[in-house]
Design a protein around this motif. Structure first.
Motif, PDB file in Angstrom:
ATOM      1  N   LEU A  59       2.815   2.076  -2.124  1.00 42.31           N
ATOM      2  CA  LEU A  59       2.583   2.536  -3.651  1.00 42.31           C
ATOM      3  C   LEU A  59       1.457   2.719  -4.337  1.00 42.31           C
ATOM      4  O   LEU A  59       1.260   2.611  -5.489  1.00 42.31           O
ATOM      5  CB  LEU A  59       3.664   1.534  -4.458  1.00 42.31           C
ATOM      6  N   GLN A  60       0.322   2.963  -3.257  1.00 39.82           N
ATOM      7  CA  GLN A  60      -0.922   3.105  -3.931  1.00 39.82           C
ATOM      8  C   GLN A  60      -1.296   4.043  -4.773  1.00 39.82           C
ATOM      9  O   GLN A  60      -2.403   3.951  -5.686  1.00 39.82           O
ATOM     10  CB  GLN A  60      -1.969   3.206  -2.731  1.00 39.82           C
ATOM     11  N   HIS A  61      -0.562   5.031  -4.856  1.00 38.85           N
ATOM     12  CA  HIS A  61      -0.734   6.126  -5.664  1.00 38.85           C
ATOM     13  C   HIS A  61      -0.168   6.097  -7.028  1.00 38.85           C
ATOM     14  O   HIS A  61      -0.141   6.802  -7.809  1.00 38.85           O
ATOM     15  CB  HIS A  61      -0.257   7.581  -5.180  1.00 38.85           C
ATOM     16  N   LEU A  62       0.694   4.757  -7.296  1.00 37.87           N
ATOM     17  CA  LEU A  62       1.303   4.790  -8.555  1.00 37.87           C
ATOM     18  C   LEU A  62       0.442   4.142  -9.461  1.00 37.87           C
ATOM     19  O   LEU A  62      -0.813   3.521  -9.078  1.00 37.87           O
ATOM     20  CB  LEU A  62       2.604   3.558  -8.380  1.00 37.87           C
ATOM     21  N   PRO A  63       0.424   4.222 -10.667  1.00 33.74           N
ATOM     22  CA  PRO A  63      -0.306   3.476 -11.844  1.00 33.74           C
ATOM     23  C   PRO A  63      -0.262   1.877 -11.511  1.00 33.74           C
ATOM     24  O   PRO A  63       0.678   1.320 -10.941  1.00 33.74           O
ATOM     25  CB  PRO A  63       0.552   3.600 -13.099  1.00 33.74           C
ATOM     26  N   ASP A 106       0.753  -1.200   0.154  1.00 33.28           N
ATOM     27  CA  ASP A 106       0.236  -0.034   0.108  1.00 33.28           C
ATOM     28  C   ASP A 106       0.995   1.216  -0.177  1.00 33.28           C
ATOM     29  O   ASP A 106       0.225   2.207  -0.300  1.00 33.28           O
ATOM     30  CB  ASP A 106      -0.953  -0.050   1.240  1.00 33.28           C
ATOM     31  N   LYS A 112       2.771  -0.584  -9.931  1.00 30.91           N
ATOM     32  CA  LYS A 112       2.479  -1.153  -8.691  1.00 30.91           C
ATOM     33  C   LYS A 112       2.636  -2.769  -8.644  1.00 30.91           C
ATOM     34  O   LYS A 112       3.484  -3.188  -7.751  1.00 30.91           O
ATOM     35  CB  LYS A 112       1.048  -0.776  -8.128  1.00 30.91           C
TER      36      LYS A 112
END
Length: 469
Positions: free
Chosen positions: A419-423, A417, A427
């Motif tokens: 890296l939840q803001h990555l595409p 989580d 991810k």
């Protein structure tokens, strides 16, 4: 001491020699027994991650059987690519191919909870990754410098660390059981521990076939215990047997074909690691079995076969293939270098792969029993990585590379989580843990100077490296 009933010392070191059939067949089956469990386990793990039901009445039951069936069939076909060869393809050495554990951390995020719908992208990635792997054969010798034991040992260790959680979950009752009262019960753990104890006992105190097949025998004992305790009803075994066909051919593009950038990149990058592993196995076979170095032609042919075996398997719903290291040790143990012995084992695998009832029986193995076996296997993967790392000169530079790569890779794997803001594509690639760890280790190994000043690393290492040059 040479067994003269098999052949002379010179014959045993010759890959083209065929021992008498009465000896060659058991030796070939022995190779299959040494790798059989490891070969079908990835298919079961991927099916579980996809959310396939394991009951014989589940709508996904035929798909689970098919994945197991293809694991056996294409392990045999890929092995024939290595032993018999086709043109430049194949080492023409006793190289045993099987489904690779290395790709599991890449495959699980691709299929997690998606059922059959997630398989089109998975197998699209396998086919394209296999083609890329095949192309590596043209220049595999030129990229080995970028993958020293520091990098390969780290990757293998990371593979094992990524999988040990799966082993514990299986031993406790399987992923679907998490949160239920049965999860982690004494019965579940007892069965798993019996498998572990029997496996270790045979590995250390038995000899010959029993020692080589310790994991398989351990699973059989656990299977029997599961039946005796009522964990596995006999009626369930009968239903799985009767619901599986007696013969079936592979179905091309059974799950469709979908281009997924994450899948293609993931499989292609892991193919580089797999190719280097195969080079190491071929070198080990030549050295341990024939007492010589592997030729450039053998290494190139083995890499071609590795990739081609994976690409062809992907077309029919099989998972990525690679050479199996446990069989390298078996060749050194038996002293039999004959590629035709391994060909016999490959034919046995192909026959099993064409008979879904074999897969039906494998499917009935309780997840707790399988958990005991995979805890041992995945632990051995970690141990193999540590063994590779023992060849590293642990100076300050290498300690820093290892520390940063392991911390980032394992950290992202444990906390996806973050890296939840990555595409979605990024991810999937980064939360595998393997790719960021391997990529960072490769880059740092190439750009950092061979020696680092004491002041540059003393604070990072906390003084632990102060006694090293």
């Amino acid at each position: 001491m040479t067994d003269t009933s098999i052949g002379t010392p010179a014959q045993l070191r010759d890959p083209d020699y065929t021992p008498p059939l009465m000896k060659a067949v058991p030796l070939g089956i022995q190779h299959v027994m040494a790798m059989f469990v490891s070969n079908v386990t990835p298919a079961i793990i991927v099916a579980g991650a996809a959310g396939f039901g394991f009951g014989s009445n589940s709508p996904d039951f035929p798909e689970l059987l098919y994945l197991i069936q293809m694991s056996m069939l294409f392990a045999g076909i890929a092995t024939l690519f290595q032993t018999i060869g086709v043109g430049p393809v194949g080492a023409r050495l006793p190289v045993v191919q099987g489904t690779s554990f290395a790709f599991i951390p890449i495959m699980i995020p691709l299929v997690a909870g998606k059922g059959v719908d997630g398989l089109a992208a998975l197998f699209g990635g396998i086919v394209i990754g296999g083609i890329f792997h095949t192309c590596l054969g043209f220049f595999i010798g030129r990229i080995r410098f970028a993958l020293p034991p520091l990098v390969t040992g780290l990757v293998v260790t990371m593979i094992g660390l990524a999988l040990v959680r799966v082993g514990v979950q299986y031993a406790a009752g399987g992923v679907p059981a998490i949160g239920t009262p049965e999860y982690g019960s004494l019965l579940n753990w007892s069965v798993a521990l019996i498998v572990i104890v029997v496996t270790l006992g045979l590995k250390f105190f038995a000899r010959g076939m029993l020692s080589i097949s310790a994991v398989l025998v351990g699973l059989l004992v656990g299977y029997a215990v599961a039946i005796l305790t009522g964990m596995l009803p006999v009626s369930s075994i009968a239903a799985s047997w009767s619901n599986a066909a007696s013969f079936a051919l592979p179905d091309p593009f059974r799950y469709g074909f979908e281009f997924s950038f994450a899948a293609v990149i993931g499989f292609s990058l892991m193919a580089i690691v797999s190719a280097v592993e195969t080079v190491g196995d071929v070198s080990g076979i030549a050295k341990g079995g024939a007492g010589r170095e592997a030729t450039e032609e053998e290494i190139t042919g083995a890499t071609f076969a590795d990739g081609l075996g994976t690409a062809v398997a992907g077309v029919f719903g099989g998972l990525p293939n690679t050479s199996f290291s446990q069989n390298v040790g078996l060749i050194a143990m038996t002293g039999v270098m004959s590629r035709h012995v391994v060909t016999i084992g490959a034919i046995f695998l192909i026959v099993c792969g064409l008979i879904p009832k074999v897969g039906g029986l494998i499917r009935t193995v309780p997840i707790e029993v399988l958990g005991g076996g995979v805890i041992v296997m995945f632990g051995m993967v970690v141990a193999a990585g540590v063994s590779m790392l023992s060849e590293v000169d642990w100076n300050r530079r290498n300690m820093v590379i290892f520390a940063i790569s392991l911390s980032l890779g394992l950290g992202l794997q444990l906390e996806p989580d973050a890296l939840q803001h990555l595409p979605a594509t990024a991810k999937i690639l980064l939360t595998s843990g393997l790719l960021p760890a391997a990529g960072l280790a490769i880059v740092l190994n190439l750009i950092l100077p061979e020696t680092l000043e004491d002041e540059a690393t003393e604070e990072i290492s906390g003084g632990l490296s102060g006694s090293r040059a």
